[in-house]
Every structure is written in structure tokens, then in C-alpha cells.
Design a protein around this motif. Structure first.
Motif, PDB file in Angstrom:
ATOM      1  N   GLY A 167       0.814  -1.205   0.000  1.00 26.89           N
ATOM      2  CA  GLY A 167       0.000   0.000   0.000  1.00 26.89           C
ATOM      3  C   GLY A 167       0.848   1.257   0.000  1.00 26.89           C
ATOM      4  N   TRP A 168       0.345   2.299   0.660  1.00 27.86           N
ATOM      5  CA  TRP A 168       1.041   3.583   0.721  1.00 27.86           C
ATOM      6  C   TRP A 168       2.066   3.628   1.852  1.00 27.86           C
ATOM      7  CZ3 TRP A 168      -3.916   3.266  -1.192  1.00 27.86           C
ATOM      8  CH2 TRP A 168      -4.194   3.978  -2.370  1.00 27.86           C
ATOM      9  N   SER A 169       2.179   2.546   2.634  1.00 28.78           N
ATOM     10  CA  SER A 169       3.193   2.500   3.698  1.00 28.78           C
ATOM     11  C   SER A 169       4.576   2.298   3.092  1.00 28.78           C
ATOM     12  CB  SER A 169       2.889   1.354   4.680  1.00 28.78           C
ATOM     13  OG  SER A 169       1.780   1.666   5.485  1.00 28.78           O
ATOM     14  N   ASP A 170       5.606   2.648   3.894  1.00 30.66           N
ATOM     15  CA  ASP A 170       6.979   2.434   3.452  1.00 30.66           C
ATOM     16  C   ASP A 170       7.264   0.951   3.241  1.00 30.66           C
ATOM     17  OD1 ASP A 170       7.636   5.091   3.375  1.00 30.66           O
ATOM     18  OD2 ASP A 170       8.678   5.112   5.309  1.00 30.66           O
ATOM     19  N   LYS A 171       8.344   0.686   2.524  1.00 30.95           N
ATOM     20  CA  LYS A 171       8.700  -0.687   2.182  1.00 30.95           C
ATOM     21  C   LYS A 171      10.135  -0.964   2.619  1.00 30.95           C
ATOM     22  CE  LYS A 171       5.222  -0.425  -1.355  1.00 30.95           C
ATOM     23  NZ  LYS A 171       4.610   0.729  -0.650  1.00 30.95           N
ATOM     24  N   PRO A 172      10.315  -1.210   3.916  1.00 28.53           N
ATOM     25  CA  PRO A 172      11.665  -1.448   4.441  1.00 28.53           C
ATOM     26  C   PRO A 172      12.232  -2.768   3.934  1.00 28.53           C
ATOM     27  CG  PRO A 172      10.019  -1.904   6.123  1.00 28.53           C
ATOM     28  CD  PRO A 172       9.285  -1.304   4.963  1.00 28.53           C
ATOM     29  N   THR A 173      13.545  -2.864   3.884  1.00 27.53           N
ATOM     30  CA  THR A 173      14.188  -4.058   3.324  1.00 27.53           C
ATOM     31  C   THR A 173      15.144  -4.727   4.305  1.00 27.53           C
ATOM     32  OG1 THR A 173      15.958  -2.692   2.366  1.00 27.53           O
ATOM     33  CG2 THR A 173      14.042  -3.137   0.980  1.00 27.53           C
ATOM     34  N   GLY A 174      15.038  -4.393   5.579  1.00 27.33           N
ATOM     35  CA  GLY A 174      15.960  -4.965   6.550  1.00 27.33           C
ATOM     36  C   GLY A 174      15.420  -6.220   7.211  1.00 27.33           C
ATOM     37  N   GLU A 175      14.823  -6.050   8.371  1.00 25.14           N
ATOM     38  CA  GLU A 175      14.352  -7.161   9.192  1.00 25.14           C
ATOM     39  C   GLU A 175      13.258  -7.976   8.495  1.00 25.14           C
ATOM     40  OE1 GLU A 175      12.418  -7.734  13.691  1.00 25.14           O
ATOM     41  OE2 GLU A 175      12.968  -5.750  12.942  1.00 25.14           O
ATOM     42  N   ASP A 176      13.155  -9.247   8.867  1.00 21.91           N
ATOM     43  CA  ASP A 176      12.103 -10.129   8.374  1.00 21.91           C
ATOM     44  C   ASP A 176      10.744  -9.467   8.590  1.00 21.91           C
ATOM     45  OD1 ASP A 176      10.270 -12.129   7.830  1.00 21.91           O
ATOM     46  OD2 ASP A 176      11.020 -13.518   9.346  1.00 21.91           O
ATOM     47  N   ILE A 177      10.026  -9.223   7.518  1.00 22.07           N
ATOM     48  CA  ILE A 177       8.778  -8.473   7.589  1.00 22.07           C
ATOM     49  C   ILE A 177       7.725  -9.191   8.419  1.00 22.07           C
ATOM     50  CG2 ILE A 177       7.698  -9.417   5.508  1.00 22.07           C
ATOM     51  CD1 ILE A 177       7.721  -5.707   6.594  1.00 22.07           C
ATOM     52  N   TYR A 178       7.783 -10.520   8.475  1.00 19.89           N
ATOM     53  CA  TYR A 178       6.810 -11.279   9.259  1.00 19.89           C
ATOM     54  C   TYR A 178       7.007 -11.058  10.765  1.00 19.89           C
ATOM     55  CZ  TYR A 178       5.144 -13.716   5.108  1.00 19.89           C
ATOM     56  OH  TYR A 178       4.579 -14.009   3.891  1.00 19.89           O
ATOM     57  N   GLN A 179       8.212 -10.625  11.152  1.00 20.35           N
ATOM     58  CA  GLN A 179       8.471 -10.281  12.542  1.00 20.35           C
ATOM     59  C   GLN A 179       8.097  -8.822  12.833  1.00 20.35           C
ATOM     60  OE1 GLN A 179       9.365 -12.729  14.616  1.00 20.35           O
ATOM     61  NE2 GLN A 179       9.272 -14.041  12.802  1.00 20.35           N
ATOM     62  N   VAL A 180       8.117  -7.987  11.802  1.00 25.51           N
ATOM     63  CA  VAL A 180       7.809  -6.567  11.974  1.00 25.51           C
ATOM     64  C   VAL A 180       6.308  -6.332  12.116  1.00 25.51           C
ATOM     65  CG1 VAL A 180       7.959  -4.274  10.910  1.00 25.51           C
ATOM     66  CG2 VAL A 180       9.880  -5.866  10.714  1.00 25.51           C
ATOM     67  N   TRP A 181       5.515  -7.019  11.310  1.00 22.55           N
ATOM     68  CA  TRP A 181       4.072  -6.757  11.289  1.00 22.55           C
ATOM     69  C   TRP A 181       3.384  -6.841  12.659  1.00 22.55           C
ATOM     70  CZ3 TRP A 181       3.547 -10.204   6.365  1.00 22.55           C
ATOM     71  CH2 TRP A 181       3.783  -9.413   5.226  1.00 22.55           C
ATOM     72  N   PRO A 182       3.657  -7.853  13.488  1.00 18.68           N
ATOM     73  CA  PRO A 182       2.987  -7.882  14.804  1.00 18.68           C
ATOM     74  C   PRO A 182       3.317  -6.660  15.661  1.00 18.68           C
ATOM     75  CG  PRO A 182       3.947 -10.028  14.304  1.00 18.68           C
ATOM     76  CD  PRO A 182       4.465  -9.074  13.272  1.00 18.68           C
ATOM     77  N   ARG A 183       4.561  -6.193  15.586  1.00 19.61           N
ATOM     78  CA  ARG A 183       4.935  -4.992  16.340  1.00 19.61           C
ATOM     79  C   ARG A 183       4.212  -3.769  15.771  1.00 19.61           C
ATOM     80  NH1 ARG A 183      10.342  -6.513  15.374  1.00 19.61           N
ATOM     81  NH2 ARG A 183      10.771  -4.479  14.428  1.00 19.61           N
ATOM     82  N   GLN A 184       4.124  -3.700  14.458  1.00 22.54           N
ATOM     83  CA  GLN A 184       3.442  -2.576  13.822  1.00 22.54           C
ATOM     84  C   GLN A 184       1.971  -2.510  14.263  1.00 22.54           C
ATOM     85  OE1 GLN A 184       3.248  -2.838   9.528  1.00 22.54           O
ATOM     86  NE2 GLN A 184       1.860  -1.099   9.363  1.00 22.54           N
TER      87      GLN A 184
END
Length: 319
Positions: free
Chosen positions: A81-98
């Protein structure tokens, strides 16, 4: 200043969200810009989470209706979507924190009902397990996610964690094997990148949507643009690769840890994730209520919004 979602009428006179080229509202999470939509001033807070490749706009027919009696939020997961697209940490670990941070900082900390379609449904489950104090209930619409049995040896130990053993020297990867793994990874990345650039073409998006929508009059220009525009941003292809190649916690493991009311609201004619998946979730989580929507595909909220809104409001009232 928060921009209210607003409303318009489609060609059939049905209320929905108007599409905005630059999105609605943005919030900062761990240095990343997160896009969200907000509407309604009172009632149980509801947070919509979209599926793979979509955005908060995919709830265009649901937000105006539910906002009449509830505080409604729809957020773009990082990488889409319109959110940023970071390329570092595993995104599946980021989403719950988000999701947890959004509930605390934007919603205000009051527990929400999470409503998710496809990959968004998976994230509803994950958030319900990782942040139970912030989640009041979970609604899954043709939810994605893999099922996998937990091996007995991975249950060993009182802490429930998998035991870790050293790899014998003879089984350690050689330099040649490591190089081969890197080449395979590069080939996979190249293949997924190529598929991304093909998939983001408007013609391809229409074709894919026609496959999974039964009521095809909603596959309109606004829907296509809501997918095409965010795909033009920097790192979109890399985010596509990381989501496709990543692996989240198996659904059955999440269900074994979940303790929330659940509604399964399932398009029965979904060619991708059919009613068999809903039946499997129901067998693993018997307290779930299940509603099969005949003549509805993979995206019930946009394919048959009137029926979905009625079922959501009924379940929310009972909750």
C-alpha cells in the motif's frame, strides 16, 4: 490533523470510500511511514488489515457503513500500500509490532476487533497471539497462512522452545554448497522480481481480480489504481520478494495459542483459499463461528460488501 475517510456513491448508488492518489493519514513507526484510514467517533474500535498486494482502500465499501456505529481504522502493512517498504528485518516479525504499536498510539490503547482478508487474516491471528491485551476479537475473511504440524522434538522442554543442537562437522555446508545456495537464492529473487513487474501491470491486475471476484462489476478503475499506484514506489519489488519468500508461524500453532472470539466469514467460491481452509480452522478452533458466503470469491469485503457488512455488524453487536 487526521483526515476523515469521507464517502461517495459508486455507479450503483452504493456508499464507498473515494480513492485518493496520495492516501489519507500517515503515522511514524520505527522510522517508517505507515498509511492508515480512520472514520467514526464512537463504539467498539475495529481495525481492518488488507491482503497481499492490496491496501487499506480494499475496505472501501466497509469503512463508511461500520463507521456509523464504530470507530474504524484500516492500516497498510509495511511493504504494501502507501506505507513504506523497508528491506531490513524479516517483515513477518515486523508486522505484529506494527499492529500493536498502531493500536496503542493511534487507536489509543483500547482493545480492537481485528478484521483481516487473506494475508491480513494471518496477521490478525498473529497479533491476537502476540498482543492479546490489545485484541478483543478476530474476524477472518478467506485468511491465508500455511498449516504445519509441530514435530515432537520441537515440543521438548518445559519452555516449549525447540531444542538446538550443533551440526556435525561433516554436515556443515562447504564453500561450494554455500555458493550454490547463494546462486539459487539469486535465481529465486530474479524470478520473483520478474513476476512482480508483470503482475503490477493494470491488465494483469484486472485478470487476476476477475479470477477471484464473482461480482465483477467491482473490479473497476479505482480498484486497479489502488494496487498500481503503491507498486510504483521504491523498494516495492524487494518487498514483494520478501513477502513471497518469507515464512510466518504456521496457522495451527497460532490457533493453539489464541484465546479470542472468532468469526470466519468465508467466500465459498474462492479459487485460491476455499471453504476447506475455513473448515480446518474451525476443527482446530471449535469456538469460532463460521459463515459461508455462497457466490463470493477471495475478497468478500469488496466482492459482496453488503453481506459482509451485515454479518460484521451482527457479530460485533453480539460481541
Amino acid at each position: 490533523m487526521v483526515q476523515e475517510a469521507g464517502s461517495e456513491r459508486d455507479a450503483n448508488g452504493v456508499p464507498r470510500l473515494p480513492l485518493r492518489r496520495d492516501g489519507w493519514n500517515f503515522w511514524n513507526f520505527e522510522g517508517n511511514k505507515v498509511h492508515y484510514i480512520q472514520s467514526g467517533t464512537s463504539g467498539t474500535p475495529v481495525l481492518f488489515l488488507h491482503g497481499f498486494g492490496a491496501s487499506a482502500y480494499h475496505w472501501r465499501y466497509n469503512i463508511p457503513v461500520l463507521a456509523e456505529n464504530h470507530r474504524v481504522f484500516a492500516m497498510d502493512l509495511l511493504g504494501m500500500g502507501w506505507s513504506d517498504k523497508p528491506t531490513g528485518e524479516d517483515i513477518y516479525q515486523v508486522w505484529p509490532r506494527q499492529i500493536a504499536a498502531f493500536i496503542k498510539e493511534v487507536v489509543g490503547g483500547e482493545p480492537v476487533v481485528l478484521v483481516g482478508n487473506s494475508l491480513g487474516g494471518y496477521n490478525c491471528l498473529k497479533a491476537g497471539v502476540t498482543s492479546p491485551d490489545l485484541v478483543r476479537g478476530v474476524v477472518l475473511l478467506n485468511s491465508a497462512g500455511r498449516f504445519e504440524e509441530v514435530k515432537a522434538e520441537e515440543r521438548a522442554g518445559s519452555n516449549g522452545r525447540a531444542s538446538v543442537s550443533k551440526v556435525p562437522a561433516e554436515e556443515q555446508p562447504t564453500l561450494v554448497a554455500s555458493l550454490m545456495d547463494q546462486l539459487k537464492s539469486m535465481a529465486l529473487r530474479g524470478s520473483i522480481y520478474a513476476s512482480f513487474f508483470m503482475a503490477k501491470q493494470p491488465k494483469r491486475i484486472r485478470q487476476a481480480s476477475f479470477q477471484v471476484y464473482i461480482s465483477q462489476h467491482n473490479v473497476d478503475e479505482d480498484l486497479v489504481n489502488s494496487i498500481v499506484w503503491p507498486a510504483e514506489s521504491a523498494n516495492a519489488a524487494e518487498s514483494f520478494y520478501r513477502i513471497i519468500s518469507g515464512k510466518g508461524t504456521p496457522v495451527n500453532v497460532l490457533l493453539s495459542k489464541l484465546d479470542k472470539p472468532m468469526l470466519l466469514l468465508w467466500g465459498a467460491d474462492d479459487p485460491w483459499i476455499g471453504p476447506g481452509s475455513a473448515a480446518r480452522i474451525e476443527s482446530l478452533y471449535p469456538r469460532a463461528q463460521k459463515v459461508l458466503l455462497s457466490g463470493v470469491g477471495h475478497c468478500p469485503q469488496d466482492d459482496a460488501p453488503e453481506r459482509v457488512n451485515a454479518e460484521l455488524l451482527r457479530w460485533l453487536d453480539a460481541l
